[in-house]
Motif scaffolding. Structure first.
Motif, PDB file in Angstrom:
ATOM      1  N   ASN A 212       5.675 169.286 116.791  1.00  0.00           N
ATOM      2  CA  ASN A 212       4.997 170.209 117.707  1.00  0.00           C
ATOM      3  C   ASN A 212       4.107 171.196 116.959  1.00  0.00           C
ATOM      4  O   ASN A 212       3.008 171.528 117.413  1.00  0.00           O
ATOM      5  CB  ASN A 212       6.021 170.968 118.552  1.00  0.00           C
ATOM      6  CG  ASN A 212       6.722 170.067 119.558  1.00  0.00           C
ATOM      7  OD1 ASN A 212       6.196 169.017 119.917  1.00  0.00           O
ATOM      8  ND2 ASN A 212       7.910 170.461 119.992  1.00  0.00           N
ATOM      9  N   ARG A 213       4.580 171.624 115.787  1.00  0.00           N
ATOM     10  CA  ARG A 213       3.817 172.613 115.005  1.00  0.00           C
ATOM     11  C   ARG A 213       2.552 171.998 114.403  1.00  0.00           C
ATOM     12  O   ARG A 213       1.489 172.627 114.388  1.00  0.00           O
ATOM     13  CB  ARG A 213       4.709 173.178 113.890  1.00  0.00           C
ATOM     14  CG  ARG A 213       3.992 174.101 112.909  1.00  0.00           C
ATOM     15  CD  ARG A 213       4.963 174.775 111.956  1.00  0.00           C
ATOM     16  NE  ARG A 213       5.661 173.849 111.087  1.00  0.00           N
ATOM     17  CZ  ARG A 213       5.129 173.342 109.949  1.00  0.00           C
ATOM     18  NH1 ARG A 213       3.905 173.678 109.579  1.00  0.00           N
ATOM     19  NH2 ARG A 213       5.848 172.521 109.198  1.00  0.00           N
ATOM     20  N   THR A 214       2.658 170.781 113.919  1.00  0.00           N
ATOM     21  CA  THR A 214       1.542 170.174 113.170  1.00  0.00           C
ATOM     22  C   THR A 214       0.709 169.206 114.012  1.00  0.00           C
ATOM     23  O   THR A 214      -0.423 168.879 113.643  1.00  0.00           O
ATOM     24  CB  THR A 214       2.077 169.386 111.964  1.00  0.00           C
ATOM     25  OG1 THR A 214       2.930 168.336 112.434  1.00  0.00           O
ATOM     26  CG2 THR A 214       2.847 170.298 111.021  1.00  0.00           C
ATOM     27  N   GLY A 215       1.263 168.737 115.141  1.00  0.00           N
ATOM     28  CA  GLY A 215       0.554 167.715 115.924  1.00  0.00           C
ATOM     29  C   GLY A 215       0.569 166.353 115.253  1.00  0.00           C
ATOM     30  O   GLY A 215      -0.197 165.454 115.625  1.00  0.00           O
ATOM     31  N   ASN A 216       1.451 166.176 114.268  1.00  0.00           N
ATOM     32  CA  ASN A 216       1.527 164.909 113.522  1.00  0.00           C
ATOM     33  C   ASN A 216       2.331 163.879 114.332  1.00  0.00           C
ATOM     34  O   ASN A 216       3.482 163.575 114.025  1.00  0.00           O
ATOM     35  CB  ASN A 216       2.171 165.161 112.145  1.00  0.00           C
ATOM     36  CG  ASN A 216       2.121 163.934 111.243  1.00  0.00           C
ATOM     37  OD1 ASN A 216       1.806 162.836 111.675  1.00  0.00           O
ATOM     38  ND2 ASN A 216       2.448 164.132 109.976  1.00  0.00           N
ATOM     39  N   LYS A 217       1.673 163.318 115.357  1.00  0.00           N
ATOM     40  CA  LYS A 217       2.354 162.352 116.226  1.00  0.00           C
ATOM     41  C   LYS A 217       2.526 160.999 115.538  1.00  0.00           C
ATOM     42  O   LYS A 217       3.371 160.199 115.936  1.00  0.00           O
ATOM     43  CB  LYS A 217       1.580 162.188 117.531  1.00  0.00           C
ATOM     44  CG  LYS A 217       1.573 163.458 118.387  1.00  0.00           C
ATOM     45  CD  LYS A 217       0.728 163.294 119.637  1.00  0.00           C
ATOM     46  CE  LYS A 217       0.693 164.596 120.435  1.00  0.00           C
ATOM     47  NZ  LYS A 217      -0.241 164.525 121.579  1.00  0.00           N
ATOM     48  N   GLU A 218       1.695 160.763 114.517  1.00  0.00           N
ATOM     49  CA  GLU A 218       1.784 159.475 113.807  1.00  0.00           C
ATOM     50  C   GLU A 218       3.156 159.303 113.158  1.00  0.00           C
ATOM     51  O   GLU A 218       3.711 158.203 113.147  1.00  0.00           O
ATOM     52  CB  GLU A 218       0.688 159.369 112.735  1.00  0.00           C
ATOM     53  CG  GLU A 218      -0.720 159.242 113.286  1.00  0.00           C
ATOM     54  CD  GLU A 218      -1.359 160.585 113.595  1.00  0.00           C
ATOM     55  OE1 GLU A 218      -0.666 161.623 113.454  1.00  0.00           O
ATOM     56  OE2 GLU A 218      -2.538 160.587 114.008  1.00  0.00           O
ATOM     57  N   VAL A 219       3.715 160.405 112.635  1.00  0.00           N
ATOM     58  CA  VAL A 219       5.005 160.281 111.967  1.00  0.00           C
ATOM     59  C   VAL A 219       6.113 159.976 112.986  1.00  0.00           C
ATOM     60  O   VAL A 219       7.071 159.261 112.691  1.00  0.00           O
ATOM     61  CB  VAL A 219       5.318 161.536 111.114  1.00  0.00           C
ATOM     62  CG1 VAL A 219       5.687 162.738 111.973  1.00  0.00           C
ATOM     63  CG2 VAL A 219       6.430 161.243 110.115  1.00  0.00           C
ATOM     64  N   ARG A 220       5.950 160.482 114.204  1.00  0.00           N
ATOM     65  CA  ARG A 220       6.927 160.170 115.259  1.00  0.00           C
ATOM     66  C   ARG A 220       6.849 158.678 115.615  1.00  0.00           C
ATOM     67  O   ARG A 220       7.871 158.007 115.760  1.00  0.00           O
ATOM     68  CB  ARG A 220       6.665 161.025 116.491  1.00  0.00           C
ATOM     69  CG  ARG A 220       7.740 160.857 117.580  1.00  0.00           C
ATOM     70  CD  ARG A 220       7.645 161.949 118.636  1.00  0.00           C
ATOM     71  NE  ARG A 220       6.356 161.925 119.315  1.00  0.00           N
ATOM     72  CZ  ARG A 220       5.844 162.950 119.991  1.00  0.00           C
ATOM     73  NH1 ARG A 220       6.517 164.092 120.068  1.00  0.00           N
ATOM     74  NH2 ARG A 220       4.680 162.847 120.591  1.00  0.00           N
ATOM     75  N   ALA A 221       5.617 158.157 115.733  1.00  0.00           N
ATOM     76  CA  ALA A 221       5.440 156.724 116.032  1.00  0.00           C
ATOM     77  C   ALA A 221       5.998 155.867 114.896  1.00  0.00           C
ATOM     78  O   ALA A 221       6.557 154.788 115.137  1.00  0.00           O
ATOM     79  CB  ALA A 221       3.961 156.414 116.248  1.00  0.00           C
ATOM     80  N   PHE A 222       5.857 156.358 113.669  1.00  0.00           N
ATOM     81  CA  PHE A 222       6.397 155.645 112.510  1.00  0.00           C
ATOM     82  C   PHE A 222       7.915 155.473 112.644  1.00  0.00           C
ATOM     83  O   PHE A 222       8.439 154.370 112.473  1.00  0.00           O
ATOM     84  CB  PHE A 222       6.046 156.393 111.222  1.00  0.00           C
ATOM     85  CG  PHE A 222       6.763 155.882 110.005  1.00  0.00           C
ATOM     86  CD1 PHE A 222       6.322 154.750 109.344  1.00  0.00           C
ATOM     87  CD2 PHE A 222       7.891 156.538 109.523  1.00  0.00           C
ATOM     88  CE1 PHE A 222       6.998 154.269 108.225  1.00  0.00           C
ATOM     89  CE2 PHE A 222       8.567 156.068 108.404  1.00  0.00           C
ATOM     90  CZ  PHE A 222       8.113 154.927 107.750  1.00  0.00           C
ATOM     91  N   PHE A 223       8.605 156.542 112.958  1.00  0.00           N
ATOM     92  CA  PHE A 223      10.073 156.462 113.071  1.00  0.00           C
ATOM     93  C   PHE A 223      10.506 155.675 114.315  1.00  0.00           C
ATOM     94  O   PHE A 223      11.508 154.962 114.284  1.00  0.00           O
ATOM     95  CB  PHE A 223      10.698 157.855 113.050  1.00  0.00           C
ATOM     96  CG  PHE A 223      10.767 158.433 111.670  1.00  0.00           C
ATOM     97  CD1 PHE A 223      11.633 157.890 110.725  1.00  0.00           C
ATOM     98  CD2 PHE A 223       9.962 159.492 111.292  1.00  0.00           C
ATOM     99  CE1 PHE A 223      11.697 158.399 109.437  1.00  0.00           C
ATOM    100  CE2 PHE A 223      10.013 160.011 110.005  1.00  0.00           C
ATOM    101  CZ  PHE A 223      10.887 159.466 109.077  1.00  0.00           C
ATOM    102  N   ASP A 224       9.712 155.757 115.389  1.00  0.00           N
ATOM    103  CA  ASP A 224      10.033 154.972 116.581  1.00  0.00           C
ATOM    104  C   ASP A 224      10.006 153.475 116.272  1.00  0.00           C
ATOM    105  O   ASP A 224      10.778 152.699 116.841  1.00  0.00           O
ATOM    106  CB  ASP A 224       9.042 155.277 117.713  1.00  0.00           C
ATOM    107  CG  ASP A 224       9.283 156.645 118.342  1.00  0.00           C
ATOM    108  OD1 ASP A 224      10.363 157.230 118.102  1.00  0.00           O
ATOM    109  OD2 ASP A 224       8.378 157.140 119.064  1.00  0.00           O
TER     110      ASP A 224
END
Length: 516
Positions: free
Chosen positions: A108-120
């Motif tokens: 939420n702080r960084t907007g780094n959604k790519e890392v969330r998709a990576f772990f998903d």
């Protein structure tokens, strides 16, 4: 002042760069690079040949029939490092402190959604079993960590030197795909492709351009996969590696166009972009050369369509080349009748060669001289895919300083986007360049062309860089499929998007074409 010292002269000799070349590069900085003059975007039936399934089958059959007796080489630029692929993961590794914030708070702080998709998608990556095995072996504490700390450790192991070190590996040697239990790299996938469309019955020839520091790693992988693949496909693989040559490096200058010197007073040279690979391509002795980037590969179930369209492009090359060679032989043997000249000039226009109307009024001798000069050049057939927002150059009709209009692959950096008309034309492009080329680099007598003679030096790139915090200007040579091939006979052919599957970021490996 741009006076050269004895030490400078010695450096030039070691690199194989002449003083004349150095002076020409400095002059290029001073003159600047003029922006490209776009005439219009190349579109279907106006610069881009549409390709029905039936047409593609016809061309593929032509290639299959005519490839016997020809030397075919698959030329793969493979020097790219994987660092950019993992940009979002590097940011996570360096910017996330699991004892201070939660993973959700970090995203939420960084907007780094790519890392969330990576772990998903973590367990779907081909490298997941290797990652798990490494953590089980070297990090027994992992099971006792909370979920946020586990995530941080996973990324650290994946990227760091004391882990799998993927962040510092060449992209070509990363685990891309899983075929059942077998994990394959893009390097290996190119061998499988070569068997299917870039080989004769006994041999497949591959040429990879790599960086010198990764030589040992590539040879290690080659020695591992080659015996297995040769046994499986009953074919011999002839594999070459080459590096960007020191002689293709370009000089750096200050913002005032003076020679830039490092902290020890040495001239600073830099690699000159993928245009430097023209020298490597020029060394390849082959009748047909396929060019495709290292990361543009697919898992087996999508291979048939990829192969089909590669063969179609090669068939189109073969068809055009046959007619070009026939005309040139007839001109040499003085067999062309006056009434044939119009058909020859019409053919030139069909293959996108600029033929002014007044040439049709030339006397026979001069019309044939014009035709021979225009036809006796290397030929490239380039696949083009519909633009779906991917970055990269596109196909355009371009006018040079002499007013000659030709088909070119143009990058946005070459266009004056401050000119509303030029910006409008650039944005009208319907297709883009997936780097999917088939090249004929021999003439009608079977002699190799010197490809350096067909470069447009006006299509170089000047960029702003820094060295140890100091600003400088750098020069990139005209891109390999941009200005380096500007004076080739060029045909653009529409191919489906399924043939374009690059891996620019790690999460691209979660797309269907990379999932076994």
């Amino acid at each position: 002042m741009n006076e050269l010292t004895e030490k400078d002269h010695q450096l030039l000799v070691r690199k194989g760069i002449t003083e004349a070349t150095l002076n020409a590069q400095v002059a290029r900085f001073k003159q600047g690079v003029p922006p490209i003059q776009l005439v219009k975007a190349a579109v279907i039936d106006d610069g881009i040949l549409p390709l029905t399934k039936e047409d593609a089958a016809k061309y593929a059959a032509i290639y299959q029939k005519r490839k016997k007796g020809n030397k075919i080489v698959k030329f793969v630029p493979a020097s790219g490092a994987a660092t950019r692929m993992f940009k979002s993961l590097f940011a996570f590794r360096d910017g996330f402190e699991p004892d201070r914030e939660s993973f959700v708070a970090y995203v939420n702080r960084t907007g780094n959604k790519e890392v969330r998709a990576f772990f998903d998608g973590l367990e779907r990556f081909a490298f997941y079993p290797l990652l798990k095995e490494f953590i089980d072996k070297h990090h027994p504490e992992f099971v006792n960590l909370n979920e946020d700390a586990q995530k941080h450790l996973i990324v650290s192991v994946l990227l760091s030197e004391n882990g799998l070190n993927y962040g510092n590996m060449p992209k070509g040697l990363l685990p891309f795909h899983r075929h059942s239990e077998k994990i394959t790299t893009p390097f290996e996938e190119h061998f499988r492709e070569a068997v299917l469309y870039a080989s004769d019955d006994e041999q497949a020839n591959l040429h990879f351009t790599i960086t010198e520091q990764h030589t040992e790693s590539f040879y290690k992988e080659l020695n591992h996969i080659k015996p297995q693949l040769e046994e499986r496909y009953h074919i011999n693989f002839d594999v070459d590696f080459s590096y960007q040559k020191p002689s293709t490096d370009t000089i750096s200058v200050t913002e005032d166009n003076a020679l830039f010197r490092d902290e020890e007073g040495n001239l600073l040279f830099r690699p000159a972009g993928h245009g430097a690979l023209l020298s490597n391509l020029n060394d390849v002795d082959a009748d047909i050369i396929f060019i495709k980037n290292i990361d543009n590969v697919v898992v087996k179930k999508y291979t048939d369509e990829t192969v089909f369209y590669k063969e179609a492009l090669a068939g189109k090359l073969s068809q055009v080349q046959e007619e070009v060679f026939r005309i040139l032989h007839r001109i040499d043997n003085d067999k062309v009748k006056k009434k044939e000249i119009k058909h020859i000039l019409d053919f030139l226009r069909e293959i996108n060669i600029n033929v002014p109307d007044y040439v049709y009024k030339f006397r026979r001798q001069y019309a044939l001289e014009f035709a021979k000069e225009q036809l006796n050049r290397p030929i490239r057939v380039c696949g083009m895919v519909k633009n779906e927002g991917e970055p990269g150059g596109g196909p355009f009709w371009v006018k040079d300083a002499n007013g000659v209009v030709s088909l070119q692959i143009i990058e946005s950096a070459q266009v004056d986007m401050k000119d509303p008309k030029q910006k409008e034309i650039f944005e009208q492009s319907t297709h883009f360049n997936p780097v999917d080329l088939v090249c004929g680099t021999k003439n009608y007598k079977g002699e190799k062309y010197n490809l350096q003679e067909y470069v447009d030096p006006e299509q170089a790139f000047i960029t702003s860089k820094t060295y140890m915090g100091r600003p400088l200007k750098a020069l990139e040579l005209p891109g390999l499929w941009n200005g380096s091939m500007a004076k080739w006979i060029t045909l653009f052919v529409e191919v489906p998007i399924i043939t374009f599957n690059p891996v620019k970021v790690v999460n691209d490996l979660l797309k269907k074409t990379h999932q076994g």
